[in-house]
Design an enzyme around this catalytic site. Structure first.
Site, mmCIF file in Angstrom:
data_model
loop_
_atom_site.group_PDB
_atom_site.id
_atom_site.type_symbol
_atom_site.label_atom_id
_atom_site.label_comp_id
_atom_site.label_asym_id
_atom_site.label_seq_id
_atom_site.Cartn_x
_atom_site.Cartn_y
_atom_site.Cartn_z
ATOM 1 C CG ASP A 203 31.210 42.308 49.050
ATOM 2 O OD1 ASP A 203 31.619 42.104 47.902
ATOM 3 O OD2 ASP A 203 31.917 42.144 50.080
ATOM 4 C CD GLU A 245 30.739 39.095 45.245
ATOM 5 O OE1 GLU A 245 31.817 38.930 44.663
ATOM 6 O OE2 GLU A 245 30.667 39.166 46.488
HETATM 7 O O1 LIG Z 1 34.675 42.353 50.466
HETATM 8 C C1 LIG Z 1 35.603 41.335 50.197
HETATM 9 C C2 LIG Z 1 35.599 41.000 48.730
HETATM 10 O O2 LIG Z 1 34.235 40.762 48.406
HETATM 11 C C3 LIG Z 1 33.967 40.610 47.056
HETATM 12 O O3 LIG Z 1 34.681 39.468 46.740
HETATM 13 C C4 LIG Z 1 34.385 38.617 45.811
HETATM 14 O O4 LIG Z 1 35.543 38.606 45.050
HETATM 15 C C5 LIG Z 1 36.519 37.678 45.346
HETATM 16 C C6 LIG Z 1 37.671 37.812 44.402
HETATM 17 O O5 LIG Z 1 38.420 38.953 44.605
HETATM 18 C C7 LIG Z 1 35.857 36.357 45.184
HETATM 19 O O6 LIG Z 1 36.815 35.364 45.245
HETATM 20 C C8 LIG Z 1 34.790 36.180 46.238
HETATM 21 O O7 LIG Z 1 34.109 34.961 46.053
HETATM 22 C C9 LIG Z 1 33.806 37.269 46.170
HETATM 23 O O8 LIG Z 1 32.976 37.307 47.295
HETATM 24 C C10 LIG Z 1 34.360 41.881 46.310
HETATM 25 O O9 LIG Z 1 33.950 41.814 44.976
HETATM 26 C C11 LIG Z 1 35.856 42.052 46.446
HETATM 27 O O10 LIG Z 1 36.302 43.189 45.743
HETATM 28 C C12 LIG Z 1 36.177 42.175 47.913
HETATM 29 O O11 LIG Z 1 37.570 42.180 48.063
#
Ligand SMILES: OC[C@H]1O[C@H](O[C@H]2O[C@H](CO)[C@@H](O)[C@H](O)[C@H]2O)[C@H](O)[C@@H](O)[C@@H]1O
Ligand SMILES: [Ca+2]
Length: 544
Positions: A203, A245
């Site tokens: 993540d 990600e």
């Molecule tokens: O753990 C924190 C968040 O990490 C991921 O986030 C991603 O989603 C965001 C949008 O909600 C995006 O803007 C960001 O660039 C990403 O890193 C994860 O998928 C989220 O659920 C989580 O809240």
């Protein structure tokens, strides 16, 4: 390795599951691991290869589990470590793999590391987080959760200092300049890998390291740390993957593949909004453009593509003008907007039109990469924009038309979230059971599409080339792998389109539909004329 000597993830189809939302085995209103186990046959029949499960760890759930309070256990809502082990065994018995989220960047503020860090300045945990006397450092780093956070710094009364966080203030960032943090995370990886999981979706990886004068994203030191995790994986395990990600432009994601020594896979974020743009505009140009910005990646690494996921449909990787256009077209109600995105599901976004839904999926599957299906999108589930944060796209899976859509036998008012019960998307109409019995249902069409894609690794491995680029109302992709060719055609408009393609190089070959096996005749030296119905797509094999 898979049968044909290709690493398994290269030609995989993934299925993203939120355990909370999938199936409730003990009727407490919350989906759980045993519930997921009971649905593994359904997932297997979908034709996918690997399940990606959202975080299942103990957590105060301020960010639905992405705020981890203990990396070594399972949240009691979901079951036990024994249940988790069983899930892996049962999945593996069916030939399904499982990857889990590895939340590297931050913990929950309830994690004992943070609790000790803030209250015991002399403990080793003080340096596990990023503390500062002031809140003016790293001013060039953007705020990601724009609708709720006003700064990446929050003052902590106990510590008398500010702490750094890229997401909610309840998610303090770990300090990756501290080697002890890196070791901790390696231990976490080991724990779950020993349990048998097949890899991690890592993540929010761009944000591990902060440096003054930068935007604190994609820094070389961050890559060094990530490469270390990969080395650890390679030295100790086989056939396990790391999926990055990194919500970044493809040129910046390239670095996350390293020389094939960092991530096995990386999400391709910006192609996703452009599929929606192309469909709404009836114009293939946004796809042509983003693919022209997509570099080649090392052998044995793969893009991971998706139409929707558990977050808002992110519009971080578009221009301001494109974002305003996307919001106007796809989020006319302000409530549909969240941060820099849109909190809606696939089917409502595409007017619940099966032609558009199938076209979008087929288009995704025709581009390089391994696709992910988000749970519920295979049956065209709706959303509930009135729920908090992104919860409206995480509602209970709709299994049948009975109590709670077959998700749980708890009292409806005790469910973690209400089932979707508005007219068009009600679980009484849209559910697995109804679609199982209908050969023309979205579910059965999706199964067939996945089967065909998997039968033809050309989709995962082949080179691609856009044909007839001047005919922007259609998208034409020629995939080539050794002496095999597949022509992928998409009519992005609501009117019949005639296509004229120069296929002379393949003269005398038969054109055969991969979808229904029908022959369209032989290719001639002259231009090949093809007709596409509104929103029709074709996958045509050019057989020798
Ligand atoms: O753990 C924190 C968040 O990490 C991921 O986030 C991603 O989603 C965001 C949008 O909600 C995006 O803007 C960001 O660039 C990403 O890193 C994860 O998928 C989220 O659920 C989580 O809240
Ligand atoms: Ca339960």
């Amino acid at each position: 390795m898979s049968k044909n000597n290709m690493p398994w993830y290269m030609n995989a189809v993934f299925y993203e599951v939120h355990i909370r939302a999938y199936c409730d085995s003990n009727n407490d209103g919350i989906g759980d691991i045993l519930g997921l186990i009971s649905k593994l046959d359904y997932i297997k029949n979908l034709g996918v290869d690997c399940i990606w499960i959202l975080p299942i760890y103990p957590s105060p759930l301020k960010d639905d589990g992405y705020d981890i309070a203990d990396y070594y256990n399972v949240h009691p809502d979901y079951g036990t470590l024994e249940d988790f082990k069983r899930l892996i065994q049962e999945a593996h018995n069916r030939g399904l793999r499982v990857i889990a989220d590895l939340v590297l960047n931050h913990t929950s503020d309830q994690h004992h590391w943070f609790q000790t860090s803030r209250s015991e300045p002399n403990s080793k945990f003080r340096d596990y987080y990023v503390w500062s006397d002031t809140d003016d450092k790293y001013a060039d780093a953007r705020i990601i959760f724009l609708d709720t956070e006003v700064s990446n710094w929050t003052y902590d009364e106990k510590a008398g200092l500010f702490f750094w966080h890229r997401f909610y203030s309840s998610q303090p960032d770990l300090n990756y300049d501290n080697p002890a943090v890196v070791e901790e995370m390696q231990r976490v990886m080991k724990f779950w890998l020993e349990m048998g999981i097949d890899g991690f979706r890592a993540d929010a990886v761009p944000y591990l390291i902060e440096r003054e004068g930068t935007n604190c994203e994609n820094l070389p030191e961050t890559h060094q740390i990530l490469k270390g995790f990969r080395t650890y994986l390679d030295e100790n395990y086989e056939d396990k993957i790391l999926l990055a990600e990194a919500n970044q432009w493809p040129m910046d994601v390239l670095a996350y593949f390293g020389d094939g020594d960092e991530f096995h896979m990386g999400f391709h974020f910006p192609v996703m909004p452009r599929i929606y743009m192309a469909l709404r505009k009836g114009d293939a140009s946004p796809i042509h453009w983003i693919m022209s910005q997509t570099p080649d990646i090392p052998d044995n690494t793969q893009w991971c593509t998706f139409l929707r996921n558990h977050d808002e449909l992110t519009l971080e990787m578009v221009t301001e003008e494109e974002r305003q256009w996307m919001w106007a077209e796809y989020a006319p109600d302000p409530r549909m907007r969240l941060n820099l995105g849109i909190r809606r599901r696939l089917a409502p976004l595409l007017d619940n039109d099966p032609r558009k839904i199938m076209l979008a999926n087929a288009l995704l599957y025709s581009l390089p990469g391994a696709p992910i299906v988000y749970y519920g999108d295979e049956i065209g589930m709706g959303d509930n924009i009135w729920l908090y944060d992104r919860n409206g796209v995480r509602t209970p899976m709709q299994w049948n038309d009975r109590l709670n859509a077959g998700f749980s036998e708890a009292k409806p008012e005790t469910l973690y979230a209400p089932v979707i019960d508005n007219e068009e998307f009600s679980y009484k109409v849209i559910n697995v059971e109804a679609q199982e019995h209908d050969p023309h249902s979205l579910l059965n069409k999706m199964r067939h599409l996945i089967d065909v894609r998997k039968l033809h690794p050309i989709f995962a491995l082949g080179a691609y080339e856009f044909l007839a680029k001047e005919h922007t109302k259609c998208l034409c992709i020629l995939r080539t792998h050794s002496d095999e060719q597949v022509l992928c055609l998409f009519n992005l408009t609501n009117s019949v389109q005639q296509l004229s393609l120069d296929l002379a190089a393949f003269a005398d070959r038969d054109i055969v539909s991969l979808i229904d096996g029908n022959s369209l005749g032989k290719i001639k030296l002259a231009e090949t004329e093809l007709e596409l119905e509104p929103y029709e797509f074709q996958w045509l094999s050019l057989k020798c």
